[in-house]
Design a protein around this motif. Structure first.
Motif, PDB file in Angstrom:
ATOM      1  N   ALA A   1      -6.752  -9.021  -2.870  1.00  0.00           N
ATOM      2  CA  ALA A   1      -6.457  -8.597  -1.498  1.00  0.00           C
ATOM      3  C   ALA A   1      -7.301  -7.378  -1.143  1.00  0.00           C
ATOM      4  CB  ALA A   1      -4.972  -8.276  -1.362  1.00  0.00           C
ATOM      5  N   PRO A   2      -8.036  -7.411  -0.040  1.00  0.00           N
ATOM      6  CA  PRO A   2      -8.835  -6.229   0.341  1.00  0.00           C
ATOM      7  C   PRO A   2      -7.973  -4.996   0.596  1.00  0.00           C
ATOM      8  CG  PRO A   2      -9.503  -8.179   1.586  1.00  0.00           C
ATOM      9  CD  PRO A   2      -8.249  -8.540   0.871  1.00  0.00           C
ATOM     10  N   GLU A   3      -6.724  -5.207   1.026  1.00  0.00           N
ATOM     11  CA  GLU A   3      -5.861  -4.060   1.322  1.00  0.00           C
ATOM     12  C   GLU A   3      -5.504  -3.266   0.066  1.00  0.00           C
ATOM     13  OE1 GLU A   3      -5.094  -7.409   4.203  1.00  0.00           O
ATOM     14  OE2 GLU A   3      -5.251  -7.153   2.034  1.00  0.00           O
ATOM     15  N   LEU A   4      -5.472  -3.936  -1.081  1.00  0.00           N
ATOM     16  CA  LEU A   4      -5.059  -3.274  -2.322  1.00  0.00           C
ATOM     17  C   LEU A   4      -6.225  -3.037  -3.273  1.00  0.00           C
ATOM     18  CD1 LEU A   4      -1.815  -5.346  -3.054  1.00  0.00           C
ATOM     19  CD2 LEU A   4      -2.015  -3.169  -1.868  1.00  0.00           C
ATOM     20  N   LYS A   5      -7.446  -3.178  -2.775  1.00  0.00           N
ATOM     21  CA  LYS A   5      -8.610  -3.093  -3.660  1.00  0.00           C
ATOM     22  C   LYS A   5      -8.677  -1.778  -4.408  1.00  0.00           C
ATOM     23  CE  LYS A   5     -13.641  -3.509  -3.642  1.00  0.00           C
ATOM     24  NZ  LYS A   5     -14.855  -3.755  -2.825  1.00  0.00           N
ATOM     25  N   ASP A   6      -8.378  -0.687  -3.740  1.00  0.00           N
ATOM     26  CA  ASP A   6      -8.481   0.633  -4.360  1.00  0.00           C
ATOM     27  C   ASP A   6      -7.109   1.294  -4.533  1.00  0.00           C
ATOM     28  OD1 ASP A   6     -11.220   0.253  -4.218  1.00  0.00           O
ATOM     29  OD2 ASP A   6     -11.356   1.196  -2.247  1.00  0.00           O
ATOM     30  N   VAL A   7      -6.053   0.486  -4.495  1.00  0.00           N
ATOM     31  CA  VAL A   7      -4.711   1.050  -4.526  1.00  0.00           C
ATOM     32  C   VAL A   7      -3.968   0.698  -5.805  1.00  0.00           C
ATOM     33  CG1 VAL A   7      -2.462   1.059  -3.372  1.00  0.00           C
ATOM     34  CG2 VAL A   7      -4.553   1.059  -2.017  1.00  0.00           C
ATOM     35  N   ILE A   8      -4.078  -0.535  -6.234  1.00  0.00           N
ATOM     36  CA  ILE A   8      -3.293  -0.995  -7.377  1.00  0.00           C
ATOM     37  C   ILE A   8      -3.641  -0.184  -8.623  1.00  0.00           C
ATOM     38  CG2 ILE A   8      -4.958  -2.809  -7.937  1.00  0.00           C
ATOM     39  CD1 ILE A   8      -2.562  -4.538  -8.756  1.00  0.00           C
ATOM     40  N   PRO A   9      -2.653   0.354  -9.326  1.00  0.00           N
ATOM     41  CA  PRO A   9      -2.934   1.231 -10.469  1.00  0.00           C
ATOM     42  C   PRO A   9      -3.344   0.447 -11.714  1.00  0.00           C
ATOM     43  CG  PRO A   9      -0.580   1.027 -10.153  1.00  0.00           C
ATOM     44  CD  PRO A   9      -1.217   0.299  -9.007  1.00  0.00           C
TER      45      PRO A   9
ATOM     46  N   ARG B   1       0.817  -1.217   0.000  1.00  0.00           N
ATOM     47  CA  ARG B   1       0.000   0.000   0.000  1.00  0.00           C
ATOM     48  C   ARG B   1       0.847   1.262   0.000  1.00  0.00           C
ATOM     49  NH1 ARG B   1      -5.322  -0.083   1.210  1.00  0.00           N
ATOM     50  NH2 ARG B   1      -5.095   2.044   1.982  1.00  0.00           N
ATOM     51  N   GLN B   2       2.055   1.186   0.511  1.00  0.00           N
ATOM     52  CA  GLN B   2       2.888   2.369   0.640  1.00  0.00           C
ATOM     53  C   GLN B   2       3.675   2.689  -0.624  1.00  0.00           C
ATOM     54  OE1 GLN B   2       5.251   1.145   3.919  1.00  0.00           O
ATOM     55  NE2 GLN B   2       6.486  -0.298   2.753  1.00  0.00           N
ATOM     56  N   LEU B   3       3.561   1.869  -1.669  1.00  0.00           N
ATOM     57  CA  LEU B   3       4.330   2.102  -2.886  1.00  0.00           C
ATOM     58  C   LEU B   3       3.787   3.301  -3.651  1.00  0.00           C
ATOM     59  CD1 LEU B   3       4.967  -1.468  -4.353  1.00  0.00           C
ATOM     60  CD2 LEU B   3       6.483  -0.054  -2.969  1.00  0.00           C
ATOM     61  N   GLY B   4       4.680   3.998  -4.327  1.00  0.00           N
ATOM     62  CA  GLY B   4       4.300   5.105  -5.199  1.00  0.00           C
ATOM     63  C   GLY B   4       4.376   4.703  -6.653  1.00  0.00           C
ATOM     64  N   VAL B   5       4.409   5.687  -7.520  1.00  0.00           N
ATOM     65  CA  VAL B   5       4.387   5.422  -8.960  1.00  0.00           C
ATOM     66  C   VAL B   5       5.613   4.634  -9.381  1.00  0.00           C
ATOM     67  CG1 VAL B   5       4.373   6.507 -11.224  1.00  0.00           C
ATOM     68  CG2 VAL B   5       3.014   7.485  -9.381  1.00  0.00           C
ATOM     69  N   GLU B   6       6.787   5.030  -8.895  1.00  0.00           N
ATOM     70  CA  GLU B   6       8.022   4.364  -9.311  1.00  0.00           C
ATOM     71  C   GLU B   6       8.052   2.908  -8.856  1.00  0.00           C
ATOM     72  OE1 GLU B   6      12.893   5.000  -8.948  1.00  0.00           O
ATOM     73  OE2 GLU B   6      11.489   6.252  -7.798  1.00  0.00           O
ATOM     74  N   GLY B   7       7.632   2.666  -7.624  1.00  0.00           N
ATOM     75  CA  GLY B   7       7.621   1.298  -7.125  1.00  0.00           C
ATOM     76  C   GLY B   7       6.636   0.414  -7.860  1.00  0.00           C
TER      77      GLY B   7
ATOM     78  N   SER C   1      -0.243   8.357  -2.085  1.00  0.00           N
ATOM     79  CA  SER C   1       0.914   7.567  -2.470  1.00  0.00           C
ATOM     80  C   SER C   1       0.963   7.291  -3.953  1.00  0.00           C
ATOM     81  CB  SER C   1       0.900   6.229  -1.717  1.00  0.00           C
ATOM     82  OG  SER C   1      -0.253   5.486  -2.056  1.00  0.00           O
ATOM     83  N   LEU C   2      -0.198   7.305  -4.629  1.00  0.00           N
ATOM     84  CA  LEU C   2      -0.196   6.996  -6.049  1.00  0.00           C
ATOM     85  C   LEU C   2       0.293   8.157  -6.893  1.00  0.00           C
ATOM     86  CD1 LEU C   2      -3.446   4.928  -6.565  1.00  0.00           C
ATOM     87  CD2 LEU C   2      -1.091   4.138  -6.517  1.00  0.00           C
ATOM     88  N   GLU C   3      -0.121   9.359  -6.554  1.00  0.00           N
ATOM     89  CA  GLU C   3       0.300  10.556  -7.270  1.00  0.00           C
ATOM     90  C   GLU C   3       0.033  10.405  -8.774  1.00  0.00           C
ATOM     91  OE1 GLU C   3       4.352  11.213  -6.359  1.00  0.00           O
ATOM     92  OE2 GLU C   3       4.028  11.419  -4.212  1.00  0.00           O
ATOM     93  N   GLU C   4      -1.187   9.999  -9.123  1.00  0.00           N
ATOM     94  CA  GLU C   4      -1.495   9.710 -10.516  1.00  0.00           C
ATOM     95  C   GLU C   4      -2.243  10.832 -11.206  1.00  0.00           C
ATOM     96  OE1 GLU C   4      -3.551   6.089 -10.949  1.00  0.00           O
ATOM     97  OE2 GLU C   4      -1.773   4.845 -10.701  1.00  0.00           O
TER      98      GLU C   4
END
Length: 660
Positions: free
Chosen positions: A337-345, A281-287, A397-400
């Motif tokens: 994964a519920p933790e990444l439901k709205d995070v993964i780009p 969840r803590q990853l940004g665009v580069e990660g 964290s996404l900065e998209e």
């Protein structure tokens, strides 16, 4: 270790004397090095040369087979492994200050740097000329590591020590990465890729890199560091971004194939990184770019060892540790994964589409269907993900934030998902994959997420993806009469899916399209064009009578199937015309030569299969319908084929009930 008798002896007999190792060059420019002397002592010790008082038992000889032989270098490493406490060196590095750890790593990096520079013709010429240097010049040469080659095993061991020291000091991993490790891995991996491209400059197809033990440990070491870096928020984004070194070519035009020989290593490393879903969840665009790019590369590189026989009998034959399967496991875990439901780009779409292609390439249709299921899962989260992309403050964290409005993001995000489904429906060699893709593509328009799609983009996708795809499938479906009669069930299933793909989304969203005043005309004319080709007079059925003695019977059965299919298509067309008349869009008397009514009747006149029903359709268009009836007809759902069919089904049900 206790001192052996040979440890007290003079080791100056490396050039001759009691022992002569003829297979190994023990000298360098006429001088014995310290390593050669140490090696000679070990050899003397192993053969008990100086133990004169030892009894003769007959067991002194070494078995003269490759299975039991051990090289002088291996004997040296084995002795050093007993003498030196390498585990203690790694564990005690935790108690060193930062400067001491950097000095420790620098010593190891200097050894590896001496092996990374390839020898050129000029350097070989200089080395030959150096044979004539005086004896006092040898002491200066001893100080340079470049003068003595490092063995592959020692190179690999140095890489292992670097990785272990970095992991043991992961609380200082950020400083070690920025000061030393980042440049080391970047230079090693990019240098290997450049060397591989230079060696294959004359080849049309770039071959994978020839992997040595040092490069293997370098790759696995970076993957291990990334696995631990995910747990540390301050360095996770930067270190995981370095995963691009594995797959990114110099011109970024195509994925690199240099490390395909280590695809299983990379697949396992990908899985070990992605299983820490809480920390992702803590990853940004580069990660995310590095991680999802590696997943796409693993899917692209997997399935390379599938035999050709699997293409014939359809048996899956992928190894459990195949990189494509590892990529699927990682993507499946992250998307569920519920933790990444709205995070993964939405960058994940490329990796999923690579999975679908990998299933086709390695003749494993289950992998393609599994990839399509992931696309459908991503489609169900479309509205939430796009809302977060439009509002980056909801996920800093996404900065998209790209400056695009919501309507543009719908097209750029939703389009690749549909393109992945349509590509599988068009090009897959397996009927199960084609049918699954077309069913999913139709459902993508009529489910609850489809109601959120802007009407103008809906028309654009229908016009550019759905209708052309259905037209291509229908035109190729009725070409070979033998294929039609041999696979009747598959043919009819795919035909119904094509017709549903044409009419269901169109009728389901017709009111929204009319309300938004979108480009209805281009969508409807595209539908009519497809039906013109299907319902025209004659057919293009062909059969090879030489290989099929019953070619005439085959043509008859194929034409009967084609006639049934045309009846079904004309029935769907009649239902669509009824709905358009009820909504007031289609009229019996056109107002101009270029309006929707004029183009519709002109196109229907070319459909010779429907010539007997055209007059009836026009009469119904001329008769004004009551307001209540118009509203009722406009609410016809795309899932219902027709009102008359429902009435007929109800009558049949009541007849069966009366018989019971």
């Amino acid at each position: 270790d206790d001192l052996a008798p040979s440890d007290d002896e003079d080791g100056s007999n490396a050039d001759g004397g009691d022992y002569d190792d003829g297979d190994v060059d023990n000298t360098y420019n006429g001088f014995a090095s310290a390593g050669v002397n140490f090696e000679s002592l070990l050899i003397h010790e192993d053969f008990l040369v100086y133990q004169e008082d030892a009894p003769i038992t007959g067991l002194e000889r070494i078995e003269d087979t490759r299975q039991f032989q051990i090289t002088p270098r291996a004997r040296v490493r084995k002795r050093l492994g007993r003498v030196c406490d390498f585990a203690g060196i790694v564990s005690d590095s935790r108690f060193l200050d930062l400067e001491s750890i950097q000095n420790q790593l620098k010593a190891l990096l200097d050894i590896l740097e001496s092996t990374s520079s390839p020898r050129t013709e000029s350097s070989e010429t200089e080395s030959k000329e150096s044979d004539e240097v005086p004896e006092n010049a040898f002491s200066g040469a001893m100080s340079s590591l470049d003068e003595f080659p490092v063995s592959p095993a020692s190179e690999a061991f140095a890489e292992v020590l670097i990785c272990e020291i970095a992991i043991k000091n992961r609380d200082r991993l950020g400083v070690l990465w920025t000061t030393m490790l980042r440049d080391h891995y970047k230079n090693r991996l990019e240098g290997a890729m450049r060397a591989n491209q230079a060696s294959n400059a004359n080849n049309e197809k770039l071959a994978p890199l020839s992997i040595d033990p040092g490069m293997e440990k370098c790759v696995s070491g970076l993957l291990r560091i990334c696995g631990y870096a995910v747990l540390r928020e301050e360095v996770a984004n930067e270190i995981l971004g370095s995963l691009q070194l594995f797959y990114q070519s110099e011109d970024n035009s195509h994925p690199s194939v240099s490390f395909r020989g280590l695809s299983k290593h990379l697949g396992e490393g990908l899985w070990r990184i992605c299983r820490n879903v809480d920390e992702l969840r803590q990853l940004g665009v580069e990660g995310w770019e590095g991680l999802l790019g590696l997943a796409q590369w693993c899917a692209f590189s997997g399935g390379g060892n599938a035999p050709e026989t699997a293409k014939i009998d359809g048996k899956p034959n992928l190894d459990d540790d195949d990189s494509a399967l590892q990529a699927y496991r990682a993507l499946h875990l992250m998307l569920h994964a519920p933790e990444l439901k709205d995070v993964i780009p939405f960058r994940v779409v490329g990796a999923i589409r690579a999975l679908v292609v990998a299933g086709e390439r390695c003749h494993f249709p289950k992998l393609s269907c599994a990839g399509l299921d992931l696309l459908q899962l991503l489609h169900t989260r479309l509205e939430t993900l796009i809302a977060r992309a439009v509002d980056p403050a909801s996920n800093p964290s996404l900065e998209e934030s790209t400056g695009e409005n919501e309507s543009e993001i719908w097209l750029t995000c939703w389009g690749p998902v549909l393109e992945g489904m349509s590509a599988s429906a068009e090009f897959s060699q397996y009927p199960s994959v084609r049918q699954h893709a077309m069913s999913m593509l139709t459902d993508a328009f009529i489910d609850k997420q489809g109601r959120c799609i802007p009407a103008d983009h809906l028309c654009k996708v229908l016009k550019e993806i759905c209708i052309p795809l259905a037209g291509k499938q229908l035109s190729s479906m009725f070409q070979d009469a033998k294929s039609i009669t041999s696979h009747v069930e598959e043919t009819m299933i795919e035909f119904e899916l094509c017709i549903s793909l044409i009419f269901k989304p169109f009728l389901h969203h017709l009111k929204r399209i009319l309300k938004a005043d979108a480009d209805l005309l281009s969508v409807w004319t595209g539908i009519l064009k497809v039906l013109e080709d299907l319902l025209r007079e004659g057919d293009n059925l062909q059969v090879n009578t030489e290989n099929d003695p019953t070619g005439g019977e085959t043509i008859k059965r194929a034409r009967k199937i084609l006639f049934t299919s045309r009846e079904l298509a004309s029935e769907h067309l009649r239902n669509a015309i009824t709905v358009l008349i009820a909504t007031g869009v289609l009229k019996g008397e056109p107002e101009s030569s270029q309006d929707l009514s004029a183009l519709t009747w002109a196109s229907i006149d070319k459909m010779t299969f429907c010539k007997n029903a055209v007059e009836e359709w026009k009469k119904s268009a001329l008769m004004p319908a009551p307001k209540e009836e118009m509203e009722g007809e406009a609410k016809i759902d795309a899932q219902d084929t027709s009102g008359q069919e429902e009435q007929k089904a109800n009558e049949e049900d009541s007849a069966v009930a009366q018989e019971i």
